[in-house]
Write a protein that holds these residues in place. Structure first.
Motif, PDB file in Angstrom:
ATOM      1  N   UNK A 160       4.699   0.281   9.471  1.00 25.32           N
ATOM      2  CA  UNK A 160       4.056   0.280  10.772  1.00 25.32           C
ATOM      3  C   UNK A 160       2.548   0.162  10.705  1.00 25.32           C
ATOM      4  N   UNK A 161       1.937   0.759   9.683  1.00 27.33           N
ATOM      5  CA  UNK A 161       0.478   0.768   9.567  1.00 27.33           C
ATOM      6  C   UNK A 161       0.068   0.661   8.119  1.00 27.33           C
ATOM      7  N   UNK A 162      -0.946  -0.148   7.867  1.00 28.15           N
ATOM      8  CA  UNK A 162      -1.542  -0.253   6.531  1.00 28.15           C
ATOM      9  C   UNK A 162      -2.969  -0.743   6.744  1.00 28.15           C
ATOM     10  N   UNK A 163      -3.909   0.169   6.820  1.00 29.88           N
ATOM     11  CA  UNK A 163      -5.281  -0.218   7.103  1.00 29.88           C
ATOM     12  C   UNK A 163      -6.257   0.778   6.508  1.00 29.88           C
ATOM     13  N   UNK A 164      -7.515   0.360   6.447  1.00 28.61           N
ATOM     14  CA  UNK A 164      -8.593   1.206   5.938  1.00 28.61           C
ATOM     15  C   UNK A 164      -9.301   1.852   7.112  1.00 28.61           C
ATOM     16  N   UNK A 165      -9.428   3.173   7.074  1.00 31.96           N
ATOM     17  CA  UNK A 165     -10.201   3.916   8.067  1.00 31.96           C
ATOM     18  C   UNK A 165     -11.618   4.028   7.528  1.00 31.96           C
ATOM     19  N   UNK A 166     -12.520   3.195   8.052  1.00 37.30           N
ATOM     20  CA  UNK A 166     -13.896   3.169   7.535  1.00 37.30           C
ATOM     21  C   UNK A 166     -14.658   4.435   7.884  1.00 37.30           C
ATOM     22  N   UNK A 167     -14.260   5.136   8.965  1.00 45.17           N
ATOM     23  CA  UNK A 167     -14.944   6.370   9.343  1.00 45.17           C
ATOM     24  C   UNK A 167     -14.646   7.484   8.357  1.00 45.17           C
ATOM     25  N   UNK A 168     -13.361   7.648   8.026  1.00 54.32           N
ATOM     26  CA  UNK A 168     -12.957   8.705   7.086  1.00 54.32           C
ATOM     27  C   UNK A 168     -12.917   8.225   5.637  1.00 54.32           C
ATOM     28  N   UNK A 169     -13.149   6.910   5.417  1.00 60.22           N
ATOM     29  CA  UNK A 169     -13.118   6.318   4.078  1.00 60.22           C
ATOM     30  C   UNK A 169     -11.776   6.581   3.383  1.00 60.22           C
ATOM     31  N   UNK A 170     -10.702   6.305   4.104  1.00 61.43           N
ATOM     32  CA  UNK A 170      -9.366   6.495   3.561  1.00 61.43           C
ATOM     33  C   UNK A 170      -8.502   5.283   3.863  1.00 61.43           C
ATOM     34  N   UNK A 171      -7.446   5.132   3.074  1.00 62.51           N
ATOM     35  CA  UNK A 171      -6.401   4.156   3.351  1.00 62.51           C
ATOM     36  C   UNK A 171      -5.273   4.890   4.054  1.00 62.51           C
ATOM     37  N   UNK A 172      -4.805   4.340   5.179  1.00 60.64           N
ATOM     38  CA  UNK A 172      -3.735   4.961   5.941  1.00 60.64           C
ATOM     39  C   UNK A 172      -2.524   4.045   5.974  1.00 60.64           C
ATOM     40  N   UNK A 173      -1.359   4.624   5.800  1.00 63.89           N
ATOM     41  CA  UNK A 173      -0.135   3.838   5.942  1.00 63.89           C
ATOM     42  C   UNK A 173       0.936   4.691   6.589  1.00 63.89           C
ATOM     43  N   UNK A 174       1.803   4.050   7.340  1.00 65.87           N
ATOM     44  CA  UNK A 174       2.936   4.735   7.951  1.00 65.87           C
ATOM     45  C   UNK A 174       4.184   3.877   7.777  1.00 65.87           C
ATOM     46  N   UNK A 175       5.293   4.532   7.523  1.00 62.09           N
ATOM     47  CA  UNK A 175       6.571   3.856   7.271  1.00 62.09           C
ATOM     48  C   UNK A 175       7.659   4.567   8.063  1.00 62.09           C
TER      49      UNK A 175
END
Length: 333
Positions: free
Chosen positions: A25-40
């Motif tokens: 569902x999600x695979x992106x970089x959160x530039x504010x928190x400097x993290x990679x986020x993914x959801x499955x």
């Protein structure tokens, strides 16, 4: 997943999750928190849960969540993959869609917080969802039919494939923007009688925006009818590329735009109103005339500014015909 740091000699393999591509569902970089986020989305039998992971810029696993929905609308309805809202991890929401009986077609939207509390919104309950129809009377009839079918727990009246854009921050909370397509089965014949390709056309119906507050409650919705996009794709490789490009103004207006034949089609959407128009790409000189165009597109640049680009073949009474590459700014104020 691989982590590559130019300062390190080795490429690291990161712990990840396994699943089908359609369940991501999600695979992106959160530039504010400097993290990679993914959801499955994980499904085992009749049990469905949402899995999310957060990875630091250094490749370290920061944690994640397993969310088991507390209830589903009806036994025949299934969750589809969800997008994550931007912002602090502790305030994340999942925004996605659900379907009837099979997970291929969307029937409505849902929001879920990190405590597993869910809210559901059937398409028939959205204020502007069926406005893509040819007349107001037709859209009202479809809306009424959809509400009756939902009340009885029956299958939806239309089958929609859906593409979700990344969730955007909005002055009122979050903006979920999606595009819906109606599949049209057809067969394409090749040069010989044995060269036959079965597929379906994706008929672009409309794009829509739903604005949610921080608790996942739907505040308002609006839509943008799409009339210029139709494509044939393989049954086994559906192209999820978006058609519209979008921006949100400081006042909360949602701007959607796309290009066709050197014209920009756009709509500015608000909670209770909207305005739409089409504007042509400007030619270099007043005496120029566009003959053909190719590889054109529009992209969001910054704020409420977009950039358009492409190639044009131009004729002129004063000069020989020529091919130009153009780059133009489009500002919405």
């Amino acid at each position: 997943m691989l982590h590559l740091n130019p300062k390190e000699s080795e490429i690291r393999i990161l712990p990840a999750v396994k699943g089908k591509a359609k369940n991501l569902g999600e695979f992106r970089v959160d530039t504010l928190n400097k993290t990679l986020e993914l959801s499955v989305l994980e499904t085992k039998g009749t049990n469905t849960r949402l899995l999310t992971r957060f990875v630091s810029a250094q490749g370290d696993m920061l944690g994640g969540y397993y969310l088991q929905p507390k209830e589903l609308p009806t036994p025949n309805q299934l969750l589809r993959p969800a997008r994550l809202t931007p912002g602090p991890t502790s305030q994340k929401l999942f925004l996605g869609s659900y379907s009837y009986d099979v997970d291929e077609f969307a029937q409505g939207l849902y929001s879920i917080n990190l405590q597993g509390e869910m809210k559901y919104y059937d398409f028939g309950k959205l204020s502007h969802f069926y406005e893509y129809r040819s007349s107001l009377a037709t859209s009202l009839r479809m809306k009424a039919r959809a509400l009756r079918k939902e009340a009885k727990g029956n299958a939806p009246i239309k089958q929609y494939r859906m593409f979700f854009h990344h969730v955007l921050p909005h002055p009122q909370g979050y903006a979920l923007i999606g595009e819906l397509f109606e599949p049209i089965t057809e067969v394409e014949y090749g040069r010989s009688e044995t060269s036959i390709r079965s597929g379906f056309k994706q008929l672009s119906v409309h794009a829509f925006v739903c604005v949610f507050d921080a608790n996942g409650t739907l505040l308002w919705d609006n839509s943008f009818k799409l009339t210029h996009n139709k494509k044939l794709v393989s049954t086994y490789a559906w192209d999820n590329s978006p058609i519209i490009h979008k921006a949100i103004s400081p006042e909360g207006d949602v701007i959607m735009a796309y290009m066709k034949d050197s014209e920009i089609f756009y709509k500015v959407l608000q909670a209770k109103s909207s305005s739409s128009d089409r504007i042509p790409i400007q030619l270099p000189k007043a005496t120029d005339k566009r003959m053909t165009s190719s590889q054109e597109d529009i992209q969001h640049w910054y704020g409420t500014n977009f950039i358009t680009y492409g190639f044009q073949r131009i004729s002129s009474k004063q000069e020989p015909s020529r091919t130009v590459f153009y780059l133009q700014q489009v500002a919405f104020k």
